[in-house]
Design an enzyme around this catalytic site. Structure first.
Site, mmCIF file in Angstrom:
data_model
loop_
_atom_site.group_PDB
_atom_site.id
_atom_site.type_symbol
_atom_site.label_atom_id
_atom_site.label_comp_id
_atom_site.label_asym_id
_atom_site.label_seq_id
_atom_site.Cartn_x
_atom_site.Cartn_y
_atom_site.Cartn_z
ATOM 1 N N GLY A 281 0.792 -1.224 0.000
ATOM 2 C CA GLY A 281 0.000 0.000 0.000
ATOM 3 C C GLY A 281 0.820 1.268 0.000
ATOM 4 O O GLY A 281 0.291 2.349 0.291
ATOM 5 N N GLY A 282 2.115 1.165 -0.310
ATOM 6 C CA GLY A 282 2.977 2.332 -0.282
ATOM 7 C C GLY A 282 2.543 3.461 -1.191
ATOM 8 O O GLY A 282 2.898 4.624 -0.965
ATOM 9 N N GLU A 283 1.767 3.160 -2.211
ATOM 10 C CA GLU A 283 1.304 4.183 -3.151
ATOM 11 C C GLU A 283 0.174 5.037 -2.580
ATOM 12 O O GLU A 283 -0.218 6.036 -3.190
ATOM 13 C CB GLU A 283 0.815 3.522 -4.447
ATOM 14 C CG GLU A 283 1.889 2.754 -5.193
ATOM 15 C CD GLU A 283 2.219 1.432 -4.529
ATOM 16 O OE1 GLU A 283 3.322 0.907 -4.773
ATOM 17 O OE2 GLU A 283 1.378 0.916 -3.743
ATOM 18 N N TRP B 51 6.259 -5.662 1.232
ATOM 19 C CA TRP B 51 5.361 -6.471 0.413
ATOM 20 C C TRP B 51 5.992 -7.682 -0.264
ATOM 21 O O TRP B 51 5.359 -8.323 -1.110
ATOM 22 C CB TRP B 51 4.661 -5.593 -0.617
ATOM 23 C CG TRP B 51 5.555 -4.779 -1.504
ATOM 24 C CD1 TRP B 51 6.106 -3.564 -1.221
ATOM 25 C CD2 TRP B 51 5.971 -5.087 -2.837
ATOM 26 N NE1 TRP B 51 6.849 -3.107 -2.285
ATOM 27 C CE2 TRP B 51 6.786 -4.018 -3.296
ATOM 28 C CE3 TRP B 51 5.741 -6.164 -3.702
ATOM 29 C CZ2 TRP B 51 7.362 -3.993 -4.556
ATOM 30 C CZ3 TRP B 51 6.312 -6.143 -4.968
ATOM 31 C CH2 TRP B 51 7.119 -5.071 -5.389
ATOM 32 N N ASN C 54 9.936 1.786 -1.047
ATOM 33 C CA ASN C 54 10.319 3.187 -1.211
ATOM 34 C C ASN C 54 9.556 4.100 -0.247
ATOM 35 O O ASN C 54 8.479 3.755 0.240
ATOM 36 C CB ASN C 54 10.050 3.640 -2.648
ATOM 37 C CG ASN C 54 8.574 3.541 -3.008
ATOM 38 O OD1 ASN C 54 8.094 2.488 -3.377
ATOM 39 N ND2 ASN C 54 7.849 4.651 -2.893
ATOM 40 N N ASP D 232 11.525 5.422 -6.737
ATOM 41 C CA ASP D 232 10.667 4.257 -6.529
ATOM 42 C C ASP D 232 11.454 2.950 -6.637
ATOM 43 O O ASP D 232 11.002 1.991 -7.245
ATOM 44 C CB ASP D 232 9.504 4.260 -7.535
ATOM 45 C CG ASP D 232 8.428 3.247 -7.186
ATOM 46 O OD1 ASP D 232 8.459 2.696 -6.075
ATOM 47 O OD2 ASP D 232 7.563 2.986 -8.043
ATOM 48 N N ASP E 175 12.074 0.308 -4.654
ATOM 49 C CA ASP E 175 11.812 -0.571 -3.513
ATOM 50 C C ASP E 175 12.968 -1.542 -3.292
ATOM 51 O O ASP E 175 13.560 -2.037 -4.252
ATOM 52 C CB ASP E 175 10.561 -1.412 -3.761
ATOM 53 C CG ASP E 175 9.305 -0.581 -3.879
ATOM 54 O OD1 ASP E 175 8.495 -0.639 -2.948
ATOM 55 O OD2 ASP E 175 9.119 0.086 -4.909
ATOM 56 N N ARG F 185 17.184 -3.209 -6.619
ATOM 57 C CA ARG F 185 16.444 -2.551 -7.692
ATOM 58 C C ARG F 185 17.159 -1.295 -8.195
ATOM 59 O O ARG F 185 16.988 -0.891 -9.353
ATOM 60 C CB ARG F 185 15.045 -2.196 -7.169
ATOM 61 C CG ARG F 185 14.049 -1.744 -8.211
ATOM 62 C CD ARG F 185 12.650 -1.852 -7.640
ATOM 63 N NE ARG F 185 11.693 -1.024 -8.332
ATOM 64 C CZ ARG F 185 10.383 -1.000 -8.056
ATOM 65 N NH1 ARG F 185 9.903 -1.774 -7.100
ATOM 66 N NH2 ARG F 185 9.562 -0.208 -8.715
ATOM 67 N N ASN G 47 13.603 -6.840 -9.834
ATOM 68 C CA ASN G 47 12.440 -6.420 -9.063
ATOM 69 C C ASN G 47 12.096 -7.471 -8.026
ATOM 70 O O ASN G 47 12.964 -8.181 -7.553
ATOM 71 C CB ASN G 47 11.273 -6.107 -10.011
ATOM 72 C CG ASN G 47 10.338 -5.043 -9.471
ATOM 73 O OD1 ASN G 47 9.702 -5.226 -8.448
ATOM 74 N ND2 ASN G 47 10.261 -3.900 -10.146
#
Length: 465
Positions: free
Chosen positions: A125-127, A175, A193, A236, A238, A263, A322
């Site tokens: 839910g980082g966004e 996540w 991030n 971004d 992560d 990443r 990733n």
């Protein structure tokens, strides 16, 4: 040779990593379902189906990456932010615990980790401007044992790395599943991030513990050490990938290491007892840092942060690699990663927080002047030096697996293949006819070995004869 296939009932991404126990395979399906299969035939033994609310907030598809198993219970995290324990023989619910309110933008896509008498679960839910954390629950009762916030609040060490009250929406989600080392008795877990993703103006500072590797006491959740890969990340990148535990020789001395192709484009080798940086270097093209200093901190180049017009940097926000698994072979002493060679234009935008809305402060656009490509790369586990590569015509978004038989299994679009782990030569390939964005596994039943991987909406299982 193909042994059997299992067809899902969902058109969402199929990113499960199966687990096999006592002849039964347990997989997850979108959005948060669990299925038990006979490992020899693929016959369904039981299904757990969980209805989802209509107001879920997820950034990247309704996915679930797997279960944990301890004793006679199977554990699954759900998109509506619950942790559920199921009877391994029947699929019946033994307990169901609410982790956090999903309406605030939280969700669970990660496979839990069973450690001793606890089940450890991360959050997505980082966004959406969440405050990230990692939880542990009593395996028998579902009662929460501890919570570690990945964004420190007032009075907590690291809060000074967040300007004003930006810590409240600092993200640093957890996540992807971490690892546990019984030798050090530590849980190692990566974080995502900081938020907002591409606009760091309001969150001046290093933004701990975003983009970090955390070493936690499994009994208490107390932080033993941390290592931050990308301080004050505005790209971004992560750092949630599952880290690899490996042993290596450094300066003539055997060391317990934890390693990761990050990443951000750099490979890192860290002492997993102390958290001290051992070695690192780029494993893909990167244009944002002139290197790593003696402590492993990146030395960022000037004029390499996102702009309103867009700034071309390598790697893209998808990173040099990733979330999908890298792997290590003690037989070869090599670390293997699906590397991506791709740049992108990073764009800085407005970053106004609104509950339940995307909070990312910009974005990226592709570099149309290039054709991205990928490679399976074998790196020296201590130094990160590239020993060989197997080129892929496009970047892969799937995991790798090594075996004691000297193989590396991997995927590229619809191709599932095996490489020679020492040389990188192609030995076998199967065209699945569907894209693969998951991690392969191997298991044995009655002395016969199988390999399984999810391809689009189908689980493919092969047998080695």
């Amino acid at each position: 040779k193909p042994a059997w296939v299992y067809q899902t009932n969902s058109l969402q991404k199929f990113e499960t990593t199966p687990i096999v126990v006592d002849g039964v395979m347990y997989i997850t399906e979108s959005p948060s379902h669990v299925t038990a299969l006979d490992t020899k035939t693929g016959r369904t033994l039981w299904r757990y189906r969980r209805p989802m609310p209509d107001d879920l907030k997820v950034c990247c598809g309704q996915v679930n990456r797997g279960v944990a198993i301890l004793g006679d219970l199977v554990y699954v995290g759900t998109l509506d932010s619950h942790l559920v324990a199921l009877d391994a023989k029947t699929g019946a619910v033994r307990w169901d615990t609410s982790v956090v309110d999903y309406k605030a933008g939280y969700s669970i896509t990660v496979a839990p980790l069973a450690v001793k008498d606890k089940i450890v679960i991360g959050i997505a839910g980082g966004e959406y401007g969440i405050r990230g954390f990692l939880d542990a629950y009593d395996a028998k009762t579902g009662k929460r044992a501890w919570r570690f916030y990945t964004v420190p609040g007032p009075g907590e060490k690291g809060n000074e790395t967040w300007a004003n009250d930006s810590w409240k929406r600092g993200a640093a989600a957890t996540w992807v599943t971490g690892a546990y080392d019984p030798d050090t008795n530590l849980i190692y877990w990566g974080t995502g991030n900081p938020g907002p993703d591409w606009n760091g103006d309001a969150r001046a500072g290093d933004n701990l513990y975003s983009d970090s590797l955390l070493a936690l006491d499994p009994a208490t959740g107390k932080l033993k050490w941390h290592f931050q890969y990308t301080p004050h990340d505005v790209n971004d990148w992560d750092s949630t990938q599952t880290p690899i535990l490996a042993d290596g020789v450094v300066g003539g001395q055997k060391r317990k290491l934890i390693v990761l192709a990050n990443r951000n484009g750099f490979y890192y080798s860290i002492d997993r007892t102390t958290g001290k940086f051992v070695a690192g270097r780029p494993y893909v093209r990167q244009t944002w840092a002139r290197g790593l200093d003696e402590a492993g901190r990146p030395m960022r180049l000037p004029n390499t942060t996102p702009t309103e017009a867009g700034l071309l940097l390598y790697p893209s926000l998808g990173g040099g690699s990733n979330w999908y698994s890298s792997t290590y072979s003690p037989g070869t002493g090599l670390y293997y990663v699906n590397a991506k060679e791709e740049g992108a234009y990073y764009i800085k935008g407005a970053a106004e927080f609104k509950q339940g809305a995307f909070f990312n402060g910009g974005g990226q656009r592709p570099n149309k002047a290039e054709q991205p490509w990928g490679a399976v790369r074998a790196l020296d586990v201590v130094t990160g030096e590239i020993k060989w590569e197997y080129k892929l015509h496009v970047p892969s978004h799937a995991g790798l697996m090594t075996t004691a038989g000297g193989l590396v299994f991997g995927s590229n679009e619809s191709s599932f293949f095996a490489l020679d782990a020492a040389k990188g030569e192609l030995l076998w390939r199967f065209e699945a006819g569907a894209g693969i964005v998951a991690n392969p596994v191997s298991y044995a039943v009655e002395g016969k070995q199988y390999v399984a991987v999810a391809a689009r909406h189908v689980l493919l299982v092969f047998t080695l004869e």
